[in-house]
Each structure stands twice: as C-alpha cells, then as structure tokens.
Design a protein around this motif. Structure first.
Motif, PDB file in Angstrom:
ATOM      1  N   SER A  98     137.180 111.058 101.146  1.00  0.00           N
ATOM      2  CA  SER A  98     136.229 112.145 101.230  1.00  0.00           C
ATOM      3  C   SER A  98     136.675 113.115 100.082  1.00  0.00           C
ATOM      4  O   SER A  98     137.726 113.216  99.626  1.00  0.00           O
ATOM      5  CB  SER A  98     136.061 112.940 102.642  1.00  0.00           C
ATOM      6  N   PHE A  99     135.475 114.066  99.696  1.00  0.00           N
ATOM      7  CA  PHE A  99     135.890 115.089  98.784  1.00  0.00           C
ATOM      8  C   PHE A  99     134.797 116.235  98.947  1.00  0.00           C
ATOM      9  O   PHE A  99     133.762 116.193  99.746  1.00  0.00           O
ATOM     10  CB  PHE A  99     135.648 114.472  97.363  1.00  0.00           C
ATOM     11  N   ASP A 100     135.223 117.426  98.465  1.00  0.00           N
ATOM     12  CA  ASP A 100     134.557 118.538  98.618  1.00  0.00           C
ATOM     13  C   ASP A 100     133.463 118.497  97.712  1.00  0.00           C
ATOM     14  O   ASP A 100     133.652 118.506  96.581  1.00  0.00           O
ATOM     15  CB  ASP A 100     135.458 119.597  98.440  1.00  0.00           C
ATOM     16  N   ARG A 101     132.003 118.364  98.077  1.00  0.00           N
ATOM     17  CA  ARG A 101     130.915 118.604  97.286  1.00  0.00           C
ATOM     18  C   ARG A 101     130.752 119.625  96.263  1.00  0.00           C
ATOM     19  O   ARG A 101     130.132 119.432  95.116  1.00  0.00           O
ATOM     20  CB  ARG A 101     129.724 118.262  98.167  1.00  0.00           C
ATOM     21  N   ASP A 156     129.505 108.205  96.522  1.00  0.00           N
ATOM     22  CA  ASP A 156     128.390 108.254  97.438  1.00  0.00           C
ATOM     23  C   ASP A 156     128.119 109.805  97.969  1.00  0.00           C
ATOM     24  O   ASP A 156     128.786 110.220  98.714  1.00  0.00           O
ATOM     25  CB  ASP A 156     128.715 107.528  98.858  1.00  0.00           C
ATOM     26  N   PRO A 157     127.141 110.132  97.303  1.00  0.00           N
ATOM     27  CA  PRO A 157     126.842 111.699  97.435  1.00  0.00           C
ATOM     28  C   PRO A 157     126.138 112.012  98.851  1.00  0.00           C
ATOM     29  O   PRO A 157     126.479 112.847  99.167  1.00  0.00           O
ATOM     30  CB  PRO A 157     125.687 111.933  96.449  1.00  0.00           C
ATOM     31  N   ALA A 158     125.769 110.843  99.601  1.00  0.00           N
ATOM     32  CA  ALA A 158     125.211 111.079 100.763  1.00  0.00           C
ATOM     33  C   ALA A 158     126.495 111.382 101.822  1.00  0.00           C
ATOM     34  O   ALA A 158     126.107 112.303 102.815  1.00  0.00           O
ATOM     35  CB  ALA A 158     124.397 109.712 101.266  1.00  0.00           C
ATOM     36  N   THR A 159     127.360 110.940 101.691  1.00  0.00           N
ATOM     37  CA  THR A 159     128.603 111.101 102.651  1.00  0.00           C
ATOM     38  C   THR A 159     129.615 111.815 101.898  1.00  0.00           C
ATOM     39  O   THR A 159     130.799 111.968 102.631  1.00  0.00           O
ATOM     40  CB  THR A 159     129.235 109.621 102.989  1.00  0.00           C
ATOM     41  N   ASN A 160     129.471 112.203 100.656  1.00  0.00           N
ATOM     42  CA  ASN A 160     130.640 112.762  99.918  1.00  0.00           C
ATOM     43  C   ASN A 160     132.201 112.063 100.028  1.00  0.00           C
ATOM     44  O   ASN A 160     132.925 112.693 100.404  1.00  0.00           O
ATOM     45  CB  ASN A 160     130.981 114.197 100.502  1.00  0.00           C
ATOM     46  N   VAL A 174     140.698 112.006  94.984  1.00  0.00           N
ATOM     47  CA  VAL A 174     139.406 112.068  94.068  1.00  0.00           C
ATOM     48  C   VAL A 174     139.722 113.126  93.122  1.00  0.00           C
ATOM     49  O   VAL A 174     140.096 114.169  93.121  1.00  0.00           O
ATOM     50  CB  VAL A 174     138.413 112.424  95.141  1.00  0.00           C
ATOM     51  N   ALA A 175     139.233 112.725  91.929  1.00  0.00           N
ATOM     52  CA  ALA A 175     139.343 113.572  90.636  1.00  0.00           C
ATOM     53  C   ALA A 175     138.455 113.185  89.529  1.00  0.00           C
ATOM     54  O   ALA A 175     137.559 112.064  89.634  1.00  0.00           O
ATOM     55  CB  ALA A 175     140.741 113.600  90.219  1.00  0.00           C
TER      56      ALA A 175
END
Length: 177
Positions: A98-101, A156-160, A174-175
């Motif tokens: 996961s990542f911080d949108r 996947d922008p829908a689930t970040n 994530v980077a």
C-alpha cells in the motif's frame, strides 16, 4: 576445503514468519508498519528438493519492516525464503504494498514512473522487477490480474497499492522508479 551453503537466516522486528510446504501457496498478509501494508497475491512453493531422508523441504518465508526513508513513500519490507538454497531465483510471486495517495500526483501514477521498488546491489532503489531472473518488464495502470506474467508491475489507484510479479527476495518499498 569445500564449503556448502546449508541455510539462509535473518531476523527483523515486527515481521512475520510462515512455513510453506512444497506445492502450498504463499498467499497472505506480510504485516504492516506505520500505515504501509504488504501481501502476497499469488505464488506457490514449486520446490522439489528433498533432504537426505528424501523428505520434502519447506520454505520458511520471513518478512521484516523498517521505517520509510526520504526515497520511499512508506515503510520498507524485507522478504526472504521463497527459494531453494543455491537457486539463482525464487518462486514467482505477486507482491503488493500500500501507499499514501497524497504522496504522488496523477501524472506520476499513470506514467509508470512510480511503483513497487527494490534495492540493487549498490543500495539504489530501482523497479521491483529489475532484479528478476527472466521476464519482461511491463507496466499496468490498474489492479493486479492472475494472468500477468513475471515482470509485470503496476499501480492500482482504486486501492492505493503498487504490485509487481517478482522471483527474488530483497527489500521492497513503494517509490519513484
């Protein structure tokens, strides 16, 4: 003198350990740290190795977590245990984090210049599929799909979440790629 590597080991605080039998699935959560979570979306222990008594060998899959750095958008996952000793590569798995949108623009998301990263031998963050043995890098904007082969990576922008189909152990985050 002749030496033979007989085991891999490591340790980490806040990680998990899972024993995966031959033919069994790696799928499941790898835990989380400071808002970053990781999981294996697909993959199977394909080992056919046997010990001296011809018993099947399991893979002991371990994960550990480190705090984010200025180069990553979240915490760093260390993952090992998906290969037989002496193998050039491990089993193929789909790894998701996961990542911080709010840490990334829409333009960066769709460009393929952001996603699951791994560290190379010099410690530089690079595309998570760059350390694979085989496969062809291919970016997908959207959710992971079971039909994607080794080297496919995406966001996947829908689930970040950022995901990649890899066959190596290492440090993942994530980077920007």
């Amino acid at each position: 003198m002749t030496f033979t590597k007989r085991e891999n080991f490591g340790y980490g605080l806040g990680g998990q350990e899972k024993l995966v039998a031959e033919g069994a699935s790696y799928v499941g959560s790898l835990g989380s740290l400071a808002g970053t979570s990781a999981s294996v979306l697909s993959g199977t222990n394909t080992s056919v190795a046997k010990d001296g008594s011809t018993r099947a060998l399991n893979h002991l899959v371990d994960s550990a977590w480190d705090a984010a750095t200025c180069a990553t958008t979240g915490s760093i996952l260390t993952l090992w245990g998906t290969s037989d000793l002496g193998s050039a590569s491990g089993d193929t798995i789909a790894l998701s984090m996961s990542f911080d949108r709010s840490a990334v623009s829409d333009a960066t998301l769709v460009s393929g210049g952001f996603g699951l990263a791994t560290q190379d031998s010099a410690g530089n963050w690079t595309n998570g599929v760059a350390q694979n043995v085989g496969g062809t890098p291919a970016f997908v904007l959207g959710a992971w799909n079971a039909s994607y082969g080794l080297g496919t990576f995406g966001v996947d922008p829908a689930t970040n979440t950022a995901w990649a189909v890899v066959n190596h152990a290492g440090r993942f985050a994530v980077a920007r790629l």
